[in-house]
Design an enzyme around this catalytic site. Structure first.
Site, PDB file in Angstrom:
ATOM      1  N   HIS A   1       0.832  -1.205   0.000  1.00  0.00           N
ATOM      2  CA  HIS A   1       0.000   0.000   0.000  1.00  0.00           C
ATOM      3  C   HIS A   1       0.869   1.258   0.000  1.00  0.00           C
ATOM      4  O   HIS A   1       0.586   2.219  -0.721  1.00  0.00           O
ATOM      5  CB  HIS A   1      -0.934   0.009   1.208  1.00  0.00           C
ATOM      6  CG  HIS A   1      -1.849  -1.171   1.261  1.00  0.00           C
ATOM      7  ND1 HIS A   1      -2.625  -1.467   2.360  1.00  0.00           N
ATOM      8  CD2 HIS A   1      -2.132  -2.139   0.344  1.00  0.00           C
ATOM      9  CE1 HIS A   1      -3.338  -2.561   2.125  1.00  0.00           C
ATOM     10  NE2 HIS A   1      -3.042  -2.990   0.915  1.00  0.00           N
TER      11      HIS A   1
ATOM     12  N   HIS B   1      -9.073  -2.418  -5.179  1.00  0.00           N
ATOM     13  CA  HIS B   1      -7.957  -2.723  -4.281  1.00  0.00           C
ATOM     14  C   HIS B   1      -6.968  -3.689  -4.936  1.00  0.00           C
ATOM     15  O   HIS B   1      -5.756  -3.572  -4.728  1.00  0.00           O
ATOM     16  CB  HIS B   1      -8.452  -3.305  -2.962  1.00  0.00           C
ATOM     17  CG  HIS B   1      -7.343  -3.481  -1.962  1.00  0.00           C
ATOM     18  ND1 HIS B   1      -6.889  -2.451  -1.173  1.00  0.00           N
ATOM     19  CD2 HIS B   1      -6.558  -4.555  -1.672  1.00  0.00           C
ATOM     20  CE1 HIS B   1      -5.889  -2.874  -0.426  1.00  0.00           C
ATOM     21  NE2 HIS B   1      -5.679  -4.162  -0.705  1.00  0.00           N
TER      22      HIS B   1
ATOM     23  N   ASP C   1      -3.003  -3.079  -5.404  1.00  0.00           N
ATOM     24  CA  ASP C   1      -1.938  -4.030  -5.086  1.00  0.00           C
ATOM     25  C   ASP C   1      -0.996  -4.247  -6.271  1.00  0.00           C
ATOM     26  O   ASP C   1       0.218  -4.405  -6.091  1.00  0.00           O
ATOM     27  CB  ASP C   1      -2.540  -5.376  -4.663  1.00  0.00           C
ATOM     28  CG  ASP C   1      -3.075  -5.361  -3.234  1.00  0.00           C
ATOM     29  OD1 ASP C   1      -2.695  -4.457  -2.472  1.00  0.00           O
ATOM     30  OD2 ASP C   1      -3.866  -6.254  -2.897  1.00  0.00           O
TER      31      ASP C   1
ATOM     32  N   HIS D   1      -1.114 -11.301  -5.212  1.00  0.00           N
ATOM     33  CA  HIS D   1       0.295 -10.998  -4.953  1.00  0.00           C
ATOM     34  C   HIS D   1       1.246 -12.025  -5.573  1.00  0.00           C
ATOM     35  O   HIS D   1       2.333 -11.681  -6.026  1.00  0.00           O
ATOM     36  CB  HIS D   1       0.540 -10.904  -3.451  1.00  0.00           C
ATOM     37  CG  HIS D   1      -0.039  -9.679  -2.828  1.00  0.00           C
ATOM     38  ND1 HIS D   1       0.370  -8.411  -3.177  1.00  0.00           N
ATOM     39  CD2 HIS D   1      -1.017  -9.516  -1.898  1.00  0.00           C
ATOM     40  CE1 HIS D   1      -0.317  -7.522  -2.478  1.00  0.00           C
ATOM     41  NE2 HIS D   1      -1.167  -8.166  -1.696  1.00  0.00           N
TER      42      HIS D   1
ATOM     43  N   HIS E   1      36.894  -1.702 -46.710  1.00  0.00           N
ATOM     44  CA  HIS E   1      36.654  -2.223 -45.345  1.00  0.00           C
ATOM     45  C   HIS E   1      35.322  -2.966 -45.286  1.00  0.00           C
ATOM     46  O   HIS E   1      34.328  -2.443 -44.757  1.00  0.00           O
ATOM     47  CB  HIS E   1      36.625  -1.062 -44.360  1.00  0.00           C
ATOM     48  CG  HIS E   1      36.853  -1.474 -42.922  1.00  0.00           C
ATOM     49  ND1 HIS E   1      35.867  -1.931 -42.081  1.00  0.00           N
ATOM     50  CD2 HIS E   1      37.986  -1.474 -42.183  1.00  0.00           C
ATOM     51  CE1 HIS E   1      36.358  -2.176 -40.885  1.00  0.00           C
ATOM     52  NE2 HIS E   1      37.648  -1.907 -40.917  1.00  0.00           N
TER      53      HIS E   1
END
Length: 463
Positions: free
Chosen positions: A80, A262, A266, A289, A366
């Site tokens: 949070h 919410h 998270d 989570h 080259h």
């Protein structure tokens, strides 16, 4: 080209409350931090006051909140606080906590947002380091059906979609298209828990500090009155009628989809563990989570693979400087003018383009059978971009020239051949002092760095 600067707090602030897991009285203090510090969490209650870097690799548990650890020093429920820092654009912060977790407060990020707004945010000197999403990146959990996908976008935005075995929050979604709206639309969303999950959480000592002031409790599967009374006693709340299903809380829902908001909160907190601000759009299905942290770890690996990102180049865009303007600023002419156009320029950074063709004069020797652009000319091309960056800031640029004084840290990673489009990104390492400029240059083909160098040049007035 607008350069966004890193930010920190103007002052310190502290918050006090119970720990969700331990029920202890805790204090967490947020302090300003120097540039390029990131988020650091300090256990001031432990001997030596160990500091933990808040990155995905430090996460050791995600069952109920995010836990970072460094040796014996562990701090949990950090998401949070980190969500508030990340969403409000704060890059550097030292967080001191006097225990093993952040206080749960009201179960949302709103107290952090309020305090940050009170003390204010301060812009620092160093440029903000974004990781720009160029392709779809995805992580899935086949067992749970969780999935997080990130797609290219011009800014950081999130859509979260949740599905629960509950008639109260069966299917919900929430979207945040602009982080500036985080304070009003997301920060006040509280954590939530189902009654069916409370007993095992209590038995595992995971929510000793949980109560109806810091969580939304959802009673959606009827149980016996005796069992519900026992849980109420464990939570120190009044007994409830076991026949009345629904939400149990002291405060009404802030939004109908507060639970999914919410979850979105998270995600932002766990994305702060990446260590860089992101420009991309996250679409999260059944997030949590565990999947959040898997995604953060995957993003950390992607960032390490492409630590230096190529500038975005659209050939349809009008150049900031075309070939004619470059000839006005630089004395170089064919075959030594090695920059075709400039597509972006700022106070400290410039981005240039060169299209390598088979008609380049150096390919004659080259190498005839295997044409390769000489490394010294790659460095010269980067230096010409650096010269344009410096000369563009002078009042009479045509009266000045830049000359090499020193070249360091040269690396060639890949051959440059006919058909390649080279992108140069050169940035000032220090302000120009006494006519001397130090710069760091990168050259890209596609999204890969093919060469890089640090060089010092002197600005000399033409005779």
């Amino acid at each position: 080209m607008v350069t966004t600067k890193q930010k920190t707090l103007k002052g310190s602030f502290s918050l006090y409350g119970k720990g969700l897991h331990t029920g202890l009285d805790l204090t967490v203090t947020f302090n300003p931090a120097p540039e390029n510090t990131g988020y650091r969490i300090q256990r001031i209650d432990m001997e030596g006051e160990p500091i933990i870097e808040a990155v995905a690799e430090k996460v050791v548990d995600t069952q109920r909140g995010t836990v970072v650890a460094n040796g014996d020093a562990r701090v949990s429920t950090i998401e949070h606080g980190l969500a508030a820092l990340y969403a409000l654009g704060i890059d550097n912060c030292l967080i001191q906590v006097n225990g093993p977790e952040f206080p749960i407060l009201d179960g949302s990020a709103a107290p952090y947002v309020d305090k940050i707004n009170q003390v204010g945010i301060e812009e620092q000197t160093a440029p903000k380091d974004y990781y720009i999403i160029r392709k779809k990146i995805e992580v899935k959990d086949e067992k749970t059906g969780s999935c997080i996908t990130i797609l290219p976008d011009e800014q950081f935005s999130i859509t979260a979609m949740c599905s629960f075995e509950s008639k109260f929050i069966n299917s919900q979604f929430a979207t945040l298209d602009n982080m500036e709206k985080f304070g009003k639309e997301i920060s006040a969303a509280r954590t939530f828990v189902f009654v069916r999950d409370i007993e095992p959480l209590l038995q595992a000592n995971l929510i000793k500090g949980g109560d109806l002031d810091n969580a939304i409790v959802i009673y959606e599967r009827q149980t016996t009155q005796e069992r519900l009374d026992m849980l109420a006693d464990m939570l120190h709340v009044p007994h409830m009628d076991a026949n009345n299903l629904g939400y149990i809380q002291h405060k009404p829902l802030v939004w109908e989809n507060e639970c999914t908001r919410h979850k979105l909160l998270d995600i932002i907190g766990d994305m702060a563990l990446i260590g860089k601000s992101i420009k991309g759009r996250i679409i999260a299905t059944r997030p949590g989570h565990t999947i959040n942290n898997k995604f953060a770890r995957l993003m950390r690996k992607e960032i390490r693979k492409h630590e230096i990102q190529a500038p975005i180049y659209d050939p349809n865009d009008e150049p900031v400087m075309d070939n004619n303007r470059i000839r006005e600023l630089l004395p170089h002419r064919y075959p030594m003018q090695l920059v075709d156009k400039i597509i972006a320029i700022g106070p400290n950074t410039i981005v240039g383009v060169k299209n390598v063709t088979s008609n380049e004069p150096f390919f004659v020797g080259h190498f005839p059978e295997e044409p390769v652009m000489p490394g010294v000319l790659q460095i010269e091309a980067m230096a010409q971009c650096g010269g344009l960056l410096v000369l563009n800031q002078l009042e009479e640029p045509s009266r000045w020239s830049t000359y090499f004084m020193k070249i360091d840290e040269v690396k060639f990673r890949q051959k440059v051949v006919p058909g390649d489009t080279l992108l140069f990104r050169v940035e000032l390492l220090h302000p120009v002092r006494h006519g001397v400029s130090s710069m760091k240059g990168y050259m890209f083909v596609g999204d890969k760095v093919v060469s890089e160098a640090t060089f010092t040049a002197q600005i000399v007035k033409n005779k």
